[in-house]
Design a protein around this motif. Structure first.
Motif, PDB file in Angstrom:
ATOM      1  N   GLY A 157       0.792  -1.223   0.000  1.00 57.39           N
ATOM      2  CA  GLY A 157       0.000   0.000   0.000  1.00 57.39           C
ATOM      3  C   GLY A 157       0.824   1.274   0.000  1.00 57.39           C
ATOM      4  N   VAL A 158       2.149   1.169  -0.139  1.00 57.05           N
ATOM      5  CA  VAL A 158       2.978   2.366  -0.222  1.00 57.05           C
ATOM      6  C   VAL A 158       3.796   2.333  -1.508  1.00 57.05           C
ATOM      7  CG1 VAL A 158       3.160   2.632   2.279  1.00 57.05           C
ATOM      8  CG2 VAL A 158       4.924   1.364   1.036  1.00 57.05           C
ATOM      9  N   GLN A 159       4.416   3.480  -1.809  1.00 54.86           N
ATOM     10  CA  GLN A 159       5.283   3.515  -2.981  1.00 54.86           C
ATOM     11  C   GLN A 159       6.670   4.010  -2.619  1.00 54.86           C
ATOM     12  OE1 GLN A 159       3.929   6.200  -6.041  1.00 54.86           O
ATOM     13  NE2 GLN A 159       4.392   8.009  -4.829  1.00 54.86           N
ATOM     14  N   THR A 160       7.671   3.418  -3.282  1.00 58.12           N
ATOM     15  CA  THR A 160       9.050   3.868  -3.144  1.00 58.12           C
ATOM     16  C   THR A 160       9.490   4.355  -4.513  1.00 58.12           C
ATOM     17  OG1 THR A 160       9.455   2.195  -1.436  1.00 58.12           O
ATOM     18  CG2 THR A 160      11.391   3.172  -2.499  1.00 58.12           C
ATOM     19  N   ARG A 161       9.727   5.670  -4.608  1.00 59.09           N
ATOM     20  CA  ARG A 161      10.150   6.222  -5.899  1.00 59.09           C
ATOM     21  C   ARG A 161      11.636   5.969  -6.121  1.00 59.09           C
ATOM     22  NH1 ARG A 161       7.348  11.820  -4.526  1.00 59.09           N
ATOM     23  NH2 ARG A 161       7.689  10.865  -2.486  1.00 59.09           N
ATOM     24  N   ILE A 162      11.980   5.486  -7.312  1.00 63.53           N
ATOM     25  CA  ILE A 162      13.369   5.182  -7.662  1.00 63.53           C
ATOM     26  C   ILE A 162      13.900   6.316  -8.532  1.00 63.53           C
ATOM     27  CG2 ILE A 162      14.917   3.544  -8.803  1.00 63.53           C
ATOM     28  CD1 ILE A 162      13.528   2.472  -6.221  1.00 63.53           C
ATOM     29  N   VAL A 163      14.977   6.951  -8.055  1.00 59.85           N
ATOM     30  CA  VAL A 163      15.489   8.143  -8.745  1.00 59.85           C
ATOM     31  C   VAL A 163      16.864   7.911  -9.383  1.00 59.85           C
ATOM     32  CG1 VAL A 163      14.169   9.761  -7.356  1.00 59.85           C
ATOM     33  CG2 VAL A 163      16.430   9.017  -6.552  1.00 59.85           C
ATOM     34  N   ASP A 164      17.419   6.705  -9.180  1.00 62.88           N
ATOM     35  CA  ASP A 164      18.719   6.395  -9.776  1.00 62.88           C
ATOM     36  C   ASP A 164      18.889   4.880  -9.726  1.00 62.88           C
ATOM     37  OD1 ASP A 164      21.192   6.743 -10.937  1.00 62.88           O
ATOM     38  OD2 ASP A 164      22.164   7.564  -9.151  1.00 62.88           O
ATOM     39  N   ALA A 165      19.788   4.369 -10.541  1.00 61.40           N
ATOM     40  CA  ALA A 165      20.101   2.947 -10.507  1.00 61.40           C
ATOM     41  C   ALA A 165      21.541   2.786 -10.962  1.00 61.40           C
ATOM     42  CB  ALA A 165      19.161   2.170 -11.438  1.00 61.40           C
ATOM     43  N   ARG A 166      22.207   1.758 -10.450  1.00 61.51           N
ATOM     44  CA  ARG A 166      23.575   1.503 -10.915  1.00 61.51           C
ATOM     45  C   ARG A 166      23.869   0.020 -10.801  1.00 61.51           C
ATOM     46  NH1 ARG A 166      24.200   4.286  -6.180  1.00 61.51           N
ATOM     47  NH2 ARG A 166      24.883   3.040  -4.410  1.00 61.51           N
ATOM     48  N   LYS A 167      24.849  -0.398 -11.558  1.00 60.60           N
ATOM     49  CA  LYS A 167      25.218  -1.802 -11.582  1.00 60.60           C
ATOM     50  C   LYS A 167      26.524  -1.974 -10.826  1.00 60.60           C
ATOM     51  CE  LYS A 167      26.013  -4.240 -15.607  1.00 60.60           C
ATOM     52  NZ  LYS A 167      26.923  -5.316 -15.521  1.00 60.60           N
ATOM     53  N   THR A 168      26.519  -2.873  -9.848  1.00 58.78           N
ATOM     54  CA  THR A 168      27.741  -3.209  -9.130  1.00 58.78           C
ATOM     55  C   THR A 168      27.924  -4.695  -9.347  1.00 58.78           C
ATOM     56  OG1 THR A 168      27.234  -1.536  -7.494  1.00 58.78           O
ATOM     57  CG2 THR A 168      28.915  -3.147  -6.903  1.00 58.78           C
ATOM     58  N   GLY A 169      28.986  -5.084 -10.053  1.00 62.37           N
ATOM     59  CA  GLY A 169      29.003  -6.447 -10.538  1.00 62.37           C
ATOM     60  C   GLY A 169      27.822  -6.598 -11.468  1.00 62.37           C
ATOM     61  N   ASP A 170      26.980  -7.577 -11.243  1.00 62.42           N
ATOM     62  CA  ASP A 170      25.779  -7.698 -12.060  1.00 62.42           C
ATOM     63  C   ASP A 170      24.528  -7.423 -11.234  1.00 62.42           C
ATOM     64  OD1 ASP A 170      25.030  -7.884 -14.664  1.00 62.42           O
ATOM     65  OD2 ASP A 170      24.526 -10.006 -14.572  1.00 62.42           O
ATOM     66  N   ASP A 171      24.693  -7.037  -9.962  1.00 64.85           N
ATOM     67  CA  ASP A 171      23.548  -6.625  -9.169  1.00 64.85           C
ATOM     68  C   ASP A 171      23.145  -5.232  -9.594  1.00 64.85           C
ATOM     69  OD1 ASP A 171      23.531  -8.926  -7.707  1.00 64.85           O
ATOM     70  OD2 ASP A 171      24.612  -8.086  -5.986  1.00 64.85           O
ATOM     71  N   VAL A 172      21.836  -5.045  -9.740  1.00 63.99           N
ATOM     72  CA  VAL A 172      21.338  -3.707 -10.038  1.00 63.99           C
ATOM     73  C   VAL A 172      20.859  -3.091  -8.730  1.00 63.99           C
ATOM     74  CG1 VAL A 172      19.630  -2.378 -11.309  1.00 63.99           C
ATOM     75  CG2 VAL A 172      20.711  -4.377 -12.373  1.00 63.99           C
ATOM     76  N   TYR A 173      21.490  -2.009  -8.302  1.00 58.07           N
ATOM     77  CA  TYR A 173      21.087  -1.287  -7.087  1.00 58.07           C
ATOM     78  C   TYR A 173      20.156  -0.153  -7.481  1.00 58.07           C
ATOM     79  CZ  TYR A 173      24.277  -3.773  -4.032  1.00 58.07           C
ATOM     80  OH  TYR A 173      24.899  -4.739  -3.291  1.00 58.07           O
ATOM     81  N   LEU A 174      18.949  -0.167  -6.930  1.00 57.06           N
ATOM     82  CA  LEU A 174      17.976   0.882  -7.182  1.00 57.06           C
ATOM     83  C   LEU A 174      18.054   1.883  -6.036  1.00 57.06           C
ATOM     84  CD1 LEU A 174      14.967  -1.402  -8.222  1.00 57.06           C
ATOM     85  CD2 LEU A 174      16.838  -0.500  -9.649  1.00 57.06           C
ATOM     86  N   VAL A 175      18.192   3.149  -6.369  1.00 57.22           N
ATOM     87  CA  VAL A 175      18.361   4.185  -5.350  1.00 57.22           C
ATOM     88  C   VAL A 175      17.024   4.898  -5.145  1.00 57.22           C
ATOM     89  CG1 VAL A 175      19.610   6.288  -4.739  1.00 57.22           C
ATOM     90  CG2 VAL A 175      20.760   4.474  -6.056  1.00 57.22           C
ATOM     91  N   PRO A 176      16.446   4.781  -3.925  1.00 60.29           N
ATOM     92  CA  PRO A 176      15.145   5.409  -3.681  1.00 60.29           C
ATOM     93  C   PRO A 176      15.273   6.887  -3.321  1.00 60.29           C
ATOM     94  CG  PRO A 176      15.838   4.201  -1.734  1.00 60.29           C
ATOM     95  CD  PRO A 176      16.942   4.042  -2.749  1.00 60.29           C
TER      96      PRO A 176
END
Ligand code: ZN
Length: 275
Positions: free
Chosen positions: A89-108
């Motif tokens: 019932g909530v939202q997390t807005r993602i404003v950036d993303a980056r790849k470290t190795g092959d993991d994708v880190y989403l920055v809220p």
């Protein structure tokens, strides 16, 4: 634009070779990493995907890692996607993303709630931004293909924002009428609505393609066994990790805004994309 990867599945070990955006496409500026991937890259499976279900594997100060993600994490001159995660019932807005190795880190957004590991989320990529970036990225490949075909000139760097971009060429002198001629030739290629295919090829096969030989042969390390190819059929093929529209007609229109002299053998072409 210069990103060579053996795209691993979840948990697969992958090797990646990346030239920094805007950097020289000569191996000396690249970096090589070995990693175990946790995020399955849905954006590479289907460039049209905008919504999907996923589970949070990790969340903390570095960002949020999902088991499956369609967020393009940036690279090869293409900036990362923005979007949102919906959960409980909530939202997390993602404003950036980056790849470290092959993991994708989403920055809220830092004021939004952080979903804890194990949370089931609905992910959505902001369509306007991503679609604009796909049109822009494909437009840059058209520009690159046209300038090589008509002037025999190689690219040395590039970068893009939604609907605007620059590309640097190893060009000593600007021929008369260069700006108009390039713009006309690019738009003729868009009107032809050429198909844009994405496929992975074994290294040996990839390097038999003339276009790949001229751009990438010496840049991909020996141990990279599979190369992702973006093929504007009949115009240009590149080793590339970005997202693209399905045909050149979807780019719209290309305007060559400016040709700048940045020094000896260094010309910067700025373009804008419109409908
Ligand atoms: Zn590219």
């Amino acid at each position: 634009m210069w990103l060579w990867c053996r795209w691993g599945d979840t948990k697969a070990t992958s090797m990646c070779w990346v030239t920094p955006p805007g950097g020289q496409p000569a191996g000396t500026h690249g970096s090589r990493v070995t990693f175990v991937s946790r995020t399955h890259r849905l954006d590479l499976d289907d460039q049209t995907l905008r919504e999907w279900d996923a589970v949070v594997l990790d969340s903390g100060p570095d960002g949020i890692v999902l088991d499956r993600s369609a967020f393009y994490p940036g690279g090869g001159g293409q900036p990362p996607d923005h979007g949102v995660l919906l959960w409980g019932g909530v939202q997390t807005r993602i404003v950036d993303a980056r790849k470290t190795g092959d993991d994708v880190y989403l920055v809220p957004l830092d004021t939004d709630p952080l979903p804890p590991p194990g949370t089931a989320v609905r992910g959505a990529v902001e369509d306007d931004r991503r679609t604009s970036l796909m049109r822009t990225h494909s437009g840059l490949h058209v520009l690159c293909g046209v300038v090589f075909r008509d002037f025999g000139v190689l690219v040395t760097g590039g970068n893009m924002e939604p609907l605007t971009a620059r590309m640097d060429f190893n060009l000593d002198a600007v021929p008369p009428g260069f700006k108009e001629s390039v713009e006309d030739a690019c738009n003729a290629e868009l009107r032809l609505d050429r198909r844009i295919d994405v496929r992975s090829l074994p290294r040996d096969e990839a390097f038999q393609l003339p276009d790949i030989i001229r751009t990438a042969t010496n840049l991909v390390p020996e141990d990279v066994k599979e190369v992702r190819i973006v093929d504007i059929v009949g115009l240009d093929q590149q080793a590339d990790g970005g997202t693209h529209v399905a045909s050149t007609g979807q780019v719209g229109r290309i305007s060559v805004v400016k040709v700048e002299n940045k020094g000896k053998g260094f010309r910067r072409v700025r373009i804008a994309i419109s409908d």
